[in-house]
Design an enzyme around this catalytic site. Structure first.
Site, PDB file in Angstrom:
ATOM      1  N   ASN A 938      -1.342  -8.579  -6.567  1.00 11.93           N
ATOM      2  CA  ASN A 938      -0.204  -7.692  -6.839  1.00 11.93           C
ATOM      3  C   ASN A 938       1.052  -8.081  -6.078  1.00 11.93           C
ATOM      4  OD1 ASN A 938      -2.896  -5.937  -6.822  1.00 11.93           O
ATOM      5  ND2 ASN A 938      -1.528  -5.094  -8.358  1.00 11.93           N
ATOM      6  N   ILE A 945       6.359  -7.003  -6.605  1.00  7.79           N
ATOM      7  CA  ILE A 945       5.166  -6.201  -6.369  1.00  7.79           C
ATOM      8  C   ILE A 945       4.739  -5.597  -7.695  1.00  7.79           C
ATOM      9  CG2 ILE A 945       4.169  -4.241  -5.142  1.00  7.79           C
ATOM     10  CD1 ILE A 945       6.205  -4.673  -2.953  1.00  7.79           C
ATOM     11  N   CYS A 946       3.513  -5.824  -8.089  1.00  8.28           N
ATOM     12  CA  CYS A 946       2.996  -5.341  -9.371  1.00  8.28           C
ATOM     13  C   CYS A 946       2.251  -4.028  -9.124  1.00  8.28           C
ATOM     14  CB  CYS A 946       2.076  -6.399  -9.976  1.00  8.28           C
ATOM     15  SG  CYS A 946       1.773  -6.180 -11.728  1.00  8.28           S
ATOM     16  N   LEU A 947       2.870  -2.910  -9.505  1.00  9.85           N
ATOM     17  CA  LEU A 947       2.288  -1.593  -9.266  1.00  9.85           C
ATOM     18  C   LEU A 947       2.843  -0.626 -10.307  1.00  9.85           C
ATOM     19  CD1 LEU A 947       0.390  -0.228  -7.100  1.00  9.85           C
ATOM     20  CD2 LEU A 947       2.484   0.648  -6.066  1.00  9.85           C
ATOM     21  N   THR A 952       6.417  -1.765 -12.551  1.00 10.98           N
ATOM     22  CA  THR A 952       6.223  -3.197 -12.798  1.00 10.98           C
ATOM     23  C   THR A 952       4.862  -3.493 -13.420  1.00 10.98           C
ATOM     24  OG1 THR A 952       5.483  -3.397 -10.496  1.00 10.98           O
ATOM     25  CG2 THR A 952       7.793  -3.921 -10.977  1.00 10.98           C
TER      26      THR A 952
END
Length: 1197
Positions: A938, A945-947, A952
């Site tokens: 992530n 930031i992949c959340l 995202t």
């Protein structure tokens, strides 16, 4: 989770006549469905089917299959209702065998096919499906015994199928299709679209050429199944039946027209066609079978030019003729159709019988360079089930495939159709019914083996493992230099090189200068080590964020030196990566003499103007013809040691029409050589070249260029003026904030040497005037006077320098004084949340953007501050903001215990934009992985930031996303709990469902090990380069603040007191747990060696690697033992890297302990205890011995 993979050939269990290819699988985002015929051949719950139609992503347990026959359409089908027929692997793909941790690369494939002729003389009319028991003989009833098919497979005419036809005997029938590479007038391009002319034979045997192909339709048989999604050319997807057309209940537009296909249309289209035989009769139905499909016009995107073209770059221009045929609108008969010979199709599937050694050493030797190709690489993945093919030698095929006689009926024979019976059109085409593939794999350990493709699984990890033939650079000794000065806005090639710094590399585009470059020979994935064969004197410059090579870069000859290295000690970049099936340009075998003369006269000064050499096309800034040719000619000149000996003279060049300068990589050698498949006029040829002879990589995903635009008036792609490659970035240029005392810099440094110019004089003075000196003042830290602070720090520095060995000082000089973390150690625990009375530091994300001051925004911020002040997890999450910039937050998250991130600091900056709180904050992660990849799936190296809460990542439901009710606290707690987990590998999209199944277990453990090692380096980075605004927090968490440390006289005493303290610091925990893990790993390694020796003596089979270390796992961390929390025993590669990091932390700890003791003694001396300081310092001058041994692989063996 899915048992099938993309491009698998599958069939329905309920009806084996439905055979197709898997086009979509669950777990991966897909594009929305467009222009597709979807039929519900099997039952799918309406809710799941509806979600699939909207998203295009199959639900778990389902796959989307495109069937071989167009009239069968596509369908969403449960995996339990399908069986695997074949698996199609492509060259260069990574695979694994079930139960093995070794990954391998597909280096060759061989396919055999079962074919069905598309045209049977006895079949006429609308070619509707006939009963399964019909055959070509009056006294023969066709049964399953007529064909050696899989009994699960059904076919209406198994007796006419032709079996076991190898790929080498086949070719594709189509002339041009989208995605084809073409060559014309020294330019290479890609076909984006095409316009067709289709010739149809009607029921009365009249023949007409149709231009309105969009009005041709395919009738759909009545399967008694509902249509799920029916396309129309108006772009509207209509989930209902089409009205009756020419007696057919339903039909769809014919997207992929092929010979032998039955199509229907309307009378207007037929009447307006060009009649080739017969004439229009309104009584004849407007339907028939396709006799010919040809491209009358191509939409070509011209990409790259031949560097050896005999014209100067200022005269370069792209071809303007996109008509592949000269007379397609006027031909009277098919045999009179004339191709435009200037346009050549690059066909990698052409027979390849020769190998040409085109390396510079072979050319210089003047020896014969062409030999027989004894083991050609096949590109049989070009064909799949449902495709049309032709025999390359129809006459030979008719002899070879004569079939067998059963009940006086000939089965499985290829009967050539006489052109006279089909009005001169060639209808000797066949459809692929089934395929069987075998693949040759080069495994990571260097071994090579051949297998049925169905026993292999494709591996598509988010971070691919290194494999043999990969090019890598050594991390040690690598230097970097900023590509251009951010103040002057121009390149600075003469600036000094600095040590590699990953953060600087990602923030600003740097040139990288590796000390060693090599080729992986083999990999031991369990031990994370590899053997690398180094180039002798490689001199390469990696530029443009690692995507290209500098113009002067040279790999040079390969050496015989092979070295064992840790996988954590090497890295690779796109700019040096070579992959099988890459399309590249190379020098032609016979360049024109004029071109050679032109290239050889290029001056060295001209060559220096080219910023970068080898690159993919997508990295080029300008794609105008003149700029491209100039760039290519510079690359060609730099790759020439001397003029080629074979040249084409003058006017012969155009008639020679060389097309062998474009090719496809089919083999990567361990010896530094590359094999490229090129075309000659009538066949293929494999050409062996050196890496330095590859001039460019063609990436067809590039933006189009307006050919009428003046190249002097625009840049096609954003970038700095005069640069060959794009230099733009969304990152802001960093400025520097410096602390001054008494008019002098406290760090005794002229600035950040990685980007600030080293020039002197008025320019330096001007830059200093423009900087913003800011004193870092923490509200809970007493600020000493200037004199006392300088004296304290100076004394601390002297103490550290005196107590360390002279060798350590020489090899690793002391950091600037402000880097001493102990100078920020507060007397009490710092608060979890605090607003600082200072400007944001230079590396604060979005610090240069304007702040928000609206009353609504300030009211919401006040609410967020109250929540953060009272609810942050103690000693786990810290947040700082700034009185002058309340829209910026700096967040420190401490990795949770019993995860690979334990005790490590993770820095995340948040920016509350103008749409907050309607929209989530923008987050930026500060990655300190030193180019080793992502520390978490992530958390991206560039800061993303992949959340789902950040917007995202879509998440599983809308409730997971951001809303105005969400808070910053909720965001931070989500980051802590959802990202920094025990098994981070399964955080990656598409891998969530595998954790419970045990699949990817080995990969997950290796990723955890890597994350653990990198997280220890995060600790080192944060302590040696303290985070601005959080220095006191880091000091309080990681440094010992035991009162008795003041009286220590030597470093040994200091360390002993610290270990005995009941108030242990986290730095001790990091070091001790890491050392315990290393000791335990060594013990386990010894035990395994003893077990191995015992098994060898007793002839017992050794245990599999996947099972041998299970007893060391304690997944919940409840054992209390620091060695059995979450890790398997360390691999050799991880052991080496971890030991280096821990040694660095120990040295840092020694420096800080001595500094703290010296600073305290100085403070006492200011109060009247001066005599004791000299005594203590003298007694401590020899108390510490630094371990300067550099760990190597031999330390683990």
């Amino acid at each position: 989770m899915t048992r099938f993979q993309l491009h698998d050939t599958v069939a329905l269990k309920a009806d084996g006549s439905f055979i197709g290819n898997v086009e979509r699988i669950s777990g991966f985002d897909q594009e929305p469905l467009e222009d597709m015929l979807i039929i519900a051949h099997t039952y799918v719950p309406p809710k799941l089917l509806g979600e699939f139609v909207l998203t295009g992503t199959p639900p778990s347990g389902y796959v989307f299959v495109g069937f071989a026959l167009q009239e069968q359409g596509s369908a969403l089908i449960a995996e339990d209702e399908l069986f695997l027929v074949d698996r199609s692997l492509d060259l260069g793909e990574t695979v694994k065998r079930n139960g093995s941790q070794l990954a391998g690369t597909v280096i060759n494939v061989s396919n055999t096919y079962i074919l069905d002729p598309i045209w049977q003389p006895q079949l006429t009319g609308d070619f509707r499906a006939k009963p399964a028991d019909e055959c070509s003989g009056p006294d023969h009833q066709c049964t399953a015994a007529c064909s050696p098919l899989d009994p699960r497979i059904a076919h209406p005419w198994p007796c006419r199928l032709i079996h076991n036809v190898p790929f080498e005997e086949l070719k594709r029938p189509a002339d041009f299709v989208s995605g084809d590479y073409v060559i014309q007038q020294d330019w290479q391009g890609v076909v984006d679209a095409f316009e067709l002319v289709v010739v149809i034979k009607l029921d009365d045997n009249s023949v007409v050429a149709v231009l309105e192909v969009e009005q041709l339709f395919i009738p759909i048989p009545d399967y008694d199944k509902p249509l799920v999604h029916l396309p129309d050319f108006d772009g509207i997807s209509r989930p209902h039946h089409v009205s009756a057309m020419q007696g057919w209940g339903q039909a769809v537009p014919a997207e992929d027209l092929e010979c032998g296909q039955f199509v229907i249309t309307n009378h207007r289209v037929i009447k307006n066609g060009r009649w080739l035989h017969g004439s229009y009769d309104p009584k004849v139905k407007p339907q028939g079978r396709v006799l010919m499909v040809r491209s009358r016009r191509l939409d070509i995107r011209w990409l790259m030019c031949n560097a050896y073209t005999p014209e100067p770059h200022w005269d370069a221009k792209r071809p303007d003729n996109n008509n592949p045929y000269e007379n397609l609108s006027t031909f009277p008969a098919p045999q009179e159709i004339r191709r435009d010979k200037r346009l050549s199709l690059y066909d990698p599937s052409k027979p390849t019988t020769t190998v040409e050694n085109r390396t510079r050493s072979a050319i210089r030797s003047q020896e014969g360079t062409t030999s027989k190709n004894t083991s050609p690489v096949n590109l049989s993945s070009t064909f799949s089930v449902g495709d049309r093919v032709k025999f390359r030698d129809p006459a030979g095929a008719a002899v070879k495939y004569q079939g067998e006689e059963i009940d006086d009926v000939i089965h499985h024979h290829f009967e050539r159709i006489n052109h006279k019976d089909t009005f001169g059109y060639d209808l000797n085409e066949l459809k692929i019914v089934l395929s069987k593939q075998r693949a040759t794999i080069r495994w990571q350990d260097g071994s090579v083996s051949e297998h049925e493709s169905t026993v292999l699984n494709k591996v598509a990890l988010f971070e691919a493992d290194l494999s043999p033939a990969d090019i890598v650079v050594a991390r040690e000794g690598m230097k970097q230099r900023l590509e251009y000065d951010p103040v002057k806005g121009e390149a600075q090639p003469d600036r000094p090189l600095k040590d590699f710094n990953e953060m600087k590399f990602f923030e600003q585009p740097h040139d990288l200068h590796p000390a060693k470059v090599g080729i992986i020979q083999n990999v031991n994935p369990s031990e994370r080590v590899a053997q690398v064969r180094w180039f002798q004197n490689a001199n390469i410059r990696i530029t443009t964020y690692g995507n290209a090579l500098g113009a002067e870069s040279r790999f040079g000859p390969i050496s015989d030196h092979i070295e064992d290295v840790s996988l954590y000690e090497v890295m690779t970049f796109p700019g040096i990566t070579r992959k099988i099936r890459d399309i590249v340009t190379i020098p032609p075998s016979m360049p024109s003499s004029f071109a050679v003369k032109l290239l050889w006269q290029l001056a060295e000064d001209d060559l220096k103007e080219v910023h970068a050499s080898i690159a993919s096309l997508s990295q080029l800034e300008s794609r105008h013809a003149q700029d491209l040719l100039e760039w290519m000619q510079h690359n060609a000149r730099m790759s020439m040691d001397e003029p080629p000996r074979q040249q084409v003279q003058g006017s012969q060049y155009k008639s020679h029409h060389s097309i062998d300068w474009v090719g496809e990589i089919v083999k990567l050698g361990l010896d530094g050589l590359v094999t490229i498949r090129v075309n000659t006029e009538d066949q293929g040829r494999d050409v062996v070249v050196e890496h330095d002879q590859v001039l460019s990589f063609i990436d067809d995903q590039v933006w189009p260029v307006d050919l009428n635009e003046d190249p002097m008036e625009m840049d096609d792609i954003s970038g700095s003026e005069g640069s060959e490659l794009s230099m733009t970035s969304e990152d802001e240029v960093l400025s520097e904030t410096v602390e001054y005392e008494g008019g002098e810099r406290m760090d005794n440094d002229s600035g950040d040497e990685n980007w600030e110019s080293d020039s002197n004089g008025d320019e330096d003075d001007k830059r200093q005037d423009q900087s913003s000196p800011t004193s870092i003042v923490m509200t809970d830290v007493p600020t000493p006077t200037t004199t006392s602070k300088q004296a304290t720090l100076g004394a601390a520095n002297n103490a550290v320098q005196s107590i360390l060995p002279s060798s350590a000082n020489a090899n690793n000089p002391m950091e600037p004084l402000q880097q001493l973390l102990s100078s920020f150690l507060p007397s009490t625990a710092p608060p979890s949340f605090l607003s600082l009375d200072r400007d944001p530091p230079p590396d604060q994300f979005r610090a240069t953007q304007p702040s928000q001051t609206s009353s609504t925004f300030l009211k919401r911020i006040a609410k967020e501050h109250r929540i953060l002040s009272n609810s942050l997890p103690d000693h786990e999450v810290y947040v700082r903001t700034y009185d002058s910039r309340l829209d910026l937050l700096r967040c420190l998250i401490i990795g949770p215990r019993d995860t690979p991130y334990e005790y490590a600091p993770f820095l995340i900056d948040l920016h509350l934009g103008p749409t907050f709180p309607r929209e989530p904050p923008t987050a930026h992660f500060h990655s300190w992985t030193s180019g080793m990849g992502r520390i978490n799936p992530n958390l991206y190296e560039e800061g993303k930031i992949c959340l789902s809460l950040l917007g995202t990542w879509p998440g599983k439901s809308e409730t997971e996303g951001w809303s105005e009710k969400a808070t910053i606290l909720q965001l931070l707690v989500s980051l802590q709990g959802l990202v920094f987990v025990k098994a981070p590998f399964f955080n990656e999209a598409g891998f969530e469902g595998y954790e419970e199944t045990g699949q990817y277990k080995r990969e997950a453990l290796q990723y955890t090990e890597k994350a653990f090692v990198m997280a220890r380096n995060f600790v080192k980075h944060a302590l040696t380069s303290p985070i601005a605004g959080l220095e006191d927090v880091l000091a309080w968490l990681y440094l010992s603040h035991h009162k008795h440390a003041n009286g220590a006289s030597t470093a040994d005493t200091l360390i002993q007191i610290t270990k005995q303290s009941t108030e242990l610091c986290m730095l001790n925990q990091v070091i001790e747990r890491s050392e315990s893990l290393m000791r335990a790993s060594e013990d386990v390694r010894k035990q395994l060696e003893e077990r191995k020796a015992m098994h060898q003596r007793t002839n017992y089979q050794l245990l599999e690697d996947d099972n041998k270390d299970e007893k060391l796992l304690a997944g919940d961390g409840s054992s209390g033992k620091p060695t059995t929390v979450f890790l398997m025993p360390l691999s050799k590669g991880a052991f080496v890297m971890l030991r280096k990091t821990i040694q660095g932390l120990q040295q840092f700890q020694q420096k800080e302990l001595v500094s703290m003791s010296a600073a305290n003694r100085v403070t006492d001396a200011r109060m009247g205890s001066l005599e004791g300081v000299g005594t203590n310092r003298a007694s401590g001058s020899t108390g510490m011995v630094e371990d300067t041994h550099r760990p190597t692989m031999e330390d683990v063996d």
